[in-house]
Design an enzyme around this catalytic site. Structure first.
Site, PDB file in Angstrom:
ATOM      1  N   CYS A 167      -5.819   0.848  -2.408  1.00 31.17           N
ATOM      2  CA  CYS A 167      -5.121   2.709  -2.420  1.00 31.17           C
ATOM      3  C   CYS A 167      -4.548   3.224  -3.901  1.00 31.17           C
ATOM      4  CB  CYS A 167      -4.176   3.293  -1.052  1.00 31.17           C
ATOM      5  SG  CYS A 167      -2.525   1.632  -1.261  1.00 31.17           S
TER       6      CYS A 167
ATOM      7  N   CYS B  96       0.908  -1.105   0.115  1.00 30.81           N
ATOM      8  CA  CYS B  96      -0.084   0.468   0.090  1.00 30.81           C
ATOM      9  C   CYS B  96       1.128   1.488  -0.327  1.00 30.81           C
ATOM     10  CB  CYS B  96      -1.143  -0.246   1.116  1.00 30.81           C
ATOM     11  SG  CYS B  96      -0.024   0.130   3.131  1.00 30.81           S
TER      12      CYS B  96
ATOM     13  N   CYS C 243       1.886  -0.416  -9.019  1.00 32.28           N
ATOM     14  CA  CYS C 243       3.370  -0.901  -8.796  1.00 32.28           C
ATOM     15  C   CYS C 243       3.827  -1.709  -9.670  1.00 32.28           C
ATOM     16  CB  CYS C 243       3.410  -1.836  -7.444  1.00 32.28           C
ATOM     17  SG  CYS C 243       3.045  -1.583  -5.663  1.00 32.28           S
TER      18      CYS C 243
END
Length: 206
Positions: free
Chosen positions: A89, A15, A93
């Site tokens: 959230c 996150c 990535c």
């Protein structure tokens, strides 16, 4: 037992701040699924410490003190991951390679009362157990396919070097039961099947 020698995939919980939801997921993964996968966590912009309310509520509910074994980390500190789980959230990535990726869409309880943290912990616990079941079934399937065809794992390893072969976490237990039945007459496969808990073949248990 041979079942215990199957390699465990690495699951990275990610996150933004790596201070609450991803830390809870790492802790619960270690507590509830260490026999199936290795848990770690990190954030794109980690805070200096784990959320103290998350630490306190998890300690009260599960007897686990996250501060003893965990800390906020950057993505660069993660080991190579087989599965990346984002918490909801908006973290994408793209620089973090993996074999499988999913988002759990969890509400951030930061700044709310204990009841909000309890709801988040309950939701994460359920998702950890579901992921454990899916990865356990897949690990057994991979081993059975290897027993059926000794060249199977080498072929998969050449496709993606350094990663757990054949990590497809959508396989269900009916497919596993069918494969087990196909191989039940093979001595080595039969011995492997005998070493497994019955939960690997029970949709309601694993």
């Amino acid at each position: 037992a041979e079942a215990a020698r199957m390699s465990r995939p690495v699951v990275a919980f990610v996150c933004t701040h790596n201070s609450c939801r991803s830390q809870l997921a790492e802790a619960l993964g270690r507590l509830l699924a260490a026999d199936v996968f290795e848990s770690c966590s990190a954030g794109t912009a980690p805070k200096s410490a784990i959320n103290p309310d998350a630490v306190r509520v998890l300690r009260r509910l599960c007897g686990v003190d996250m501060t003893e074994t965990q800390r906020p980390k950057l993505l660069s500190e993660l080991p190579p991951a087989d599965v990346v789980v984002t918490m909801g959230c908006g973290v994408q990535c793209p620089m973090l390679p993996c074999r499988a990726r999913e988002d759990w869409g969890l509400e951030d309880p930061t700044g709310q009362d204990d009841a909000a943290f309890e709801r988040t912990i309950t939701a994460i616990r359920e998702k950890i157990l579901d992921l454990r079941r899916r990865l356990a079934v897949q690990a057994v399937r991979g081993r059975l396919l290897e027993l059926r065809d000794p060249g199977y794992r080498d072929f998969q390893a050449k496709l993606i070097p350094g990663k757990s072969p054949d990590l497809v976490i959508g396989v269900r237990t009916p497919a596993l039961r069918a494969l087990a039945k196909e191989l039940s007459g093979s001595g080595e496969a039969a011995a492997f099947l005998e070493s497994l808990p019955h939960e690997y073949f029970d949709e309601n248990q694993l």
